[in-house]
Design a protein around this motif. Structure first.
Motif, PDB file in Angstrom:
ATOM      1  N   THR A 270      -8.838   7.163  -6.205  1.00 26.03           N
ATOM      2  CA  THR A 270      -8.141   6.012  -5.623  1.00 26.03           C
ATOM      3  C   THR A 270      -8.920   5.334  -4.507  1.00 26.03           C
ATOM      4  O   THR A 270      -8.572   4.224  -4.111  1.00 26.03           O
ATOM      5  CB  THR A 270      -6.788   6.455  -5.024  1.00 26.03           C
ATOM      6  OG1 THR A 270      -7.032   7.390  -3.957  1.00 26.03           O
ATOM      7  CG2 THR A 270      -5.909   7.122  -6.082  1.00 26.03           C
TER       8      THR A 270
ATOM      9  N   LEU B 247      -7.856  13.197  -5.618  1.00 28.37           N
ATOM     10  CA  LEU B 247      -7.046  11.995  -5.453  1.00 28.37           C
ATOM     11  C   LEU B 247      -7.839  10.910  -4.725  1.00 28.37           C
ATOM     12  O   LEU B 247      -7.790   9.733  -5.096  1.00 28.37           O
ATOM     13  CB  LEU B 247      -5.765  12.337  -4.685  1.00 28.37           C
ATOM     14  CG  LEU B 247      -4.763  11.209  -4.507  1.00 28.37           C
ATOM     15  CD1 LEU B 247      -4.271  10.686  -5.860  1.00 28.37           C
ATOM     16  CD2 LEU B 247      -3.574  11.672  -3.667  1.00 28.37           C
TER      17      LEU B 247
ATOM     18  N   VAL C  65      -3.184   3.308  -3.274  1.00 24.30           N
ATOM     19  CA  VAL C  65      -3.100   4.518  -2.437  1.00 24.30           C
ATOM     20  C   VAL C  65      -4.126   4.393  -1.322  1.00 24.30           C
ATOM     21  O   VAL C  65      -5.323   4.571  -1.523  1.00 24.30           O
ATOM     22  CB  VAL C  65      -3.354   5.794  -3.267  1.00 24.30           C
ATOM     23  CG1 VAL C  65      -3.258   7.024  -2.368  1.00 24.30           C
ATOM     24  CG2 VAL C  65      -2.364   5.897  -4.417  1.00 24.30           C
TER      25      VAL C  65
ATOM     26  N   ALA D 214      -1.985  10.324  -9.080  1.00 26.18           N
ATOM     27  CA  ALA D 214      -2.401   8.933  -9.296  1.00 26.18           C
ATOM     28  C   ALA D 214      -1.584   8.301 -10.420  1.00 26.18           C
ATOM     29  O   ALA D 214      -1.160   7.141 -10.320  1.00 26.18           O
ATOM     30  CB  ALA D 214      -3.895   8.876  -9.609  1.00 26.18           C
TER      31      ALA D 214
ATOM     32  N   ALA E  34      -8.765   6.487  -1.528  1.00 24.96           N
ATOM     33  CA  ALA E  34      -7.936   6.688  -0.341  1.00 24.96           C
ATOM     34  C   ALA E  34      -8.708   7.399   0.766  1.00 24.96           C
ATOM     35  O   ALA E  34      -9.597   8.215   0.507  1.00 24.96           O
ATOM     36  CB  ALA E  34      -6.702   7.514  -0.708  1.00 24.96           C
TER      37      ALA E  34
ATOM     38  N   THR F  96       1.061   5.036 -10.302  1.00 22.24           N
ATOM     39  CA  THR F  96       1.004   3.922 -11.256  1.00 22.24           C
ATOM     40  C   THR F  96       2.366   3.714 -11.913  1.00 22.24           C
ATOM     41  O   THR F  96       2.850   2.584 -12.032  1.00 22.24           O
ATOM     42  CB  THR F  96      -0.065   4.205 -12.327  1.00 22.24           C
ATOM     43  OG1 THR F  96      -1.332   4.360 -11.665  1.00 22.24           O
ATOM     44  CG2 THR F  96      -0.164   3.062 -13.319  1.00 22.24           C
TER      45      THR F  96
ATOM     46  N   PRO G 261      -3.668   2.664  -8.738  1.00 22.76           N
ATOM     47  CA  PRO G 261      -4.361   3.687  -7.953  1.00 22.76           C
ATOM     48  C   PRO G 261      -4.975   3.129  -6.670  1.00 22.76           C
ATOM     49  O   PRO G 261      -4.973   3.799  -5.632  1.00 22.76           O
ATOM     50  CB  PRO G 261      -5.448   4.192  -8.909  1.00 22.76           C
ATOM     51  CG  PRO G 261      -4.948   3.858 -10.273  1.00 22.76           C
ATOM     52  CD  PRO G 261      -4.110   2.622 -10.133  1.00 22.76           C
ATOM     53  N   ALA G 262      -5.458   1.883  -6.731  1.00 15.94           N
ATOM     54  CA  ALA G 262      -6.090   1.304  -5.540  1.00 15.94           C
ATOM     55  C   ALA G 262      -5.092   1.080  -4.414  1.00 15.94           C
ATOM     56  O   ALA G 262      -5.481   0.865  -3.265  1.00 15.94           O
ATOM     57  CB  ALA G 262      -6.787  -0.004  -5.901  1.00 15.94           C
TER      58      ALA G 262
ATOM     59  N   GLU H 125       0.846  -1.196   0.000  1.00 15.33           N
ATOM     60  CA  GLU H 125       0.000   0.000   0.000  1.00 15.33           C
ATOM     61  C   GLU H 125       0.877   1.240   0.000  1.00 15.33           C
ATOM     62  O   GLU H 125       2.060   1.191   0.344  1.00 15.33           O
ATOM     63  CB  GLU H 125      -0.932   0.015   1.213  1.00 15.33           C
ATOM     64  CG  GLU H 125      -0.196   0.076   2.539  1.00 15.33           C
ATOM     65  CD  GLU H 125      -1.140   0.263   3.709  1.00 15.33           C
ATOM     66  OE1 GLU H 125      -2.151  -0.457   3.757  1.00 15.33           O
ATOM     67  OE2 GLU H 125      -0.853   1.118   4.564  1.00 15.33           O
TER      68      GLU H 125
END
Ligand SMILES: [Zn+2]
Ligand SMILES: [Zn+2]
Length: 238
Positions: free
Chosen positions: A80, A76, A57, A44, A82, A48, A54-55, A28
Motif C-alpha cells: 500500500t 501491508l 491506506v 489490503a 503506508a 478495497t 490500497p493506496a 485516507e
C-alpha cells in the motif's frame, strides 16, 4: 480474518490470534495494528472491499512489537505504501536490531501462552523497511486528531491511541476482554504486569465511548466507565 463494523468509520479485523482495526477518514485510511505474519494481503483486500483502494491506506500504527499485531506490517506497507509508526521504545525490536524481550509469565498464563503460540504462523517476519518513531503526546492526523498515549508495561513501547473527537480508544494489549465472559482486564503476557495495571488506570482516565482491545470483543458504549470498573478491580501495586 473476520471483518466487523463497529462505527461507520471503524471496523474490527479479527485474526485467529489478535485483532487489528481499520479507521477510515474521508480520503485516507489508518490501520491500528496489522495482524500476524502473512496478513498484509488479506487486510489490503478488506480495505478495497470497504471502498478504499490500497493506496488509501496512509499509515499503520503499531500498538507494540508483538507479532500477532506487527507481523503483517511490512507486507501491508509494501502493498500500500503506508507509513509504519511505532513507539520509539519498541522500534528497535521491530527493526530486528535487538531481540524481542520475553514476557514474564505468571503460572496461570503459561498454558494460555503456549496455546496462543500454536495459533501463530512460524515464519521469519520481514521488518518494515522504515518505522516512524512515536512519543507520548504526539497527535496523528486521523479521526480529527489521534493522541498517542505511551503506556509501558505490556511492552516498553506499548501505546494506546485516543481519538477524543470520536470517543474512541485503541488500547493495544494493555487492556483485553476475556474470551470467556467479555470482562475487561489488564492484558496478559506482559513484560511488566504492575506497570500494565498502572497503564490500565491511566487509560481509564480518558474519555471514550468505544474501547478497542488487542484481544477480545470491543466495548461499544460507555467505555470509560467500563475501564474504570476494571481498574477498580485491579489495584496498582504499591
Ligand atoms: Zn496480542
Ligand atoms: Zn502483545
Amino acid at each position: 480474518m473476520d471483518v466487523v463494523a463497529l462505527l461507520p468509520r471503524l471496523h474490527l479485523l479479527r485474526f485467529p490470534v489478535g485483532q487489528a482495526y481499520l479507521w477510515q477518514d474521508d480520503d485516507e485510511s489508518t490501520l491500528v495494528d496489522a495482524g500476524p505474519p502473512g496478513s498484509g494481503r488479506v487486510i489490503a483486500d478488506a480495505v478495497t472491499a470497504l471502498g478504499g483502494g490500497p493506496a488509501a491506506v496512509r499509515r499503520v500504527v503499531l500498538t507494540h512489537f508483538h507479532e500477532d499485531h506487527a507481523g503483517g506490517a511490512a507486507e501491508l506497507a509494501a502493498l500500500t505504501g503506508a507509513e509504519v509508526l511505532a513507539h520509539a521504545a519498541d522500534a528497535a525490536v521491530l527493526r530486528r536490531e535487538v531481540p524481542a524481550p520475553e514476557p514474564v509469565l505468571a503460572e496461570w498464563e503459561r498454558p494460555l501462552h503456549a496455546a496462543a503460540l500454536r495459533h501463530l504462523p512460524v515464519r521469519d517476519v520481514e521488518p518494515p523497511s522504515a518505522i516512524t518513531e512515536l512519543a507520548d503526546g504526539d497527535v496523528l492526523p486521523l479521526g480529527g486528531g489521534a493522541h498517542v498515549v505511551h503506556v509501558p508495561g505490556h511492552t516498553d513501547g506499548s501505546i494506546a491511541l485516543h481519538l477524543p473527537g470520536h470517543g474512541v480508544l485503541f488500547t493495544g494489549d494493555t487492556v483485553a476482554a476475556s474470551p470467556v465472559d467479555g470482562s475487561v482486564m489488564p492484558g496478559v503476557f506482559n513484560l511488566d504486569r504492575p506497570r500494565t495495571v498502572a497503564a490500565l488506570h491511566r487509560l481509564a482516565g480518558l474519555d471514550a465511548d468505544v474501547a478497542c482491545f488487542g484481544h477480545g470483543d470491543p466495548v461499544t458504549g460507555r467505555a470509560s466507565a467500563v475501564l474504570r470498573e476494571a481498574a477498580d478491580r485491579h489495584r496498582p501495586a504499591r
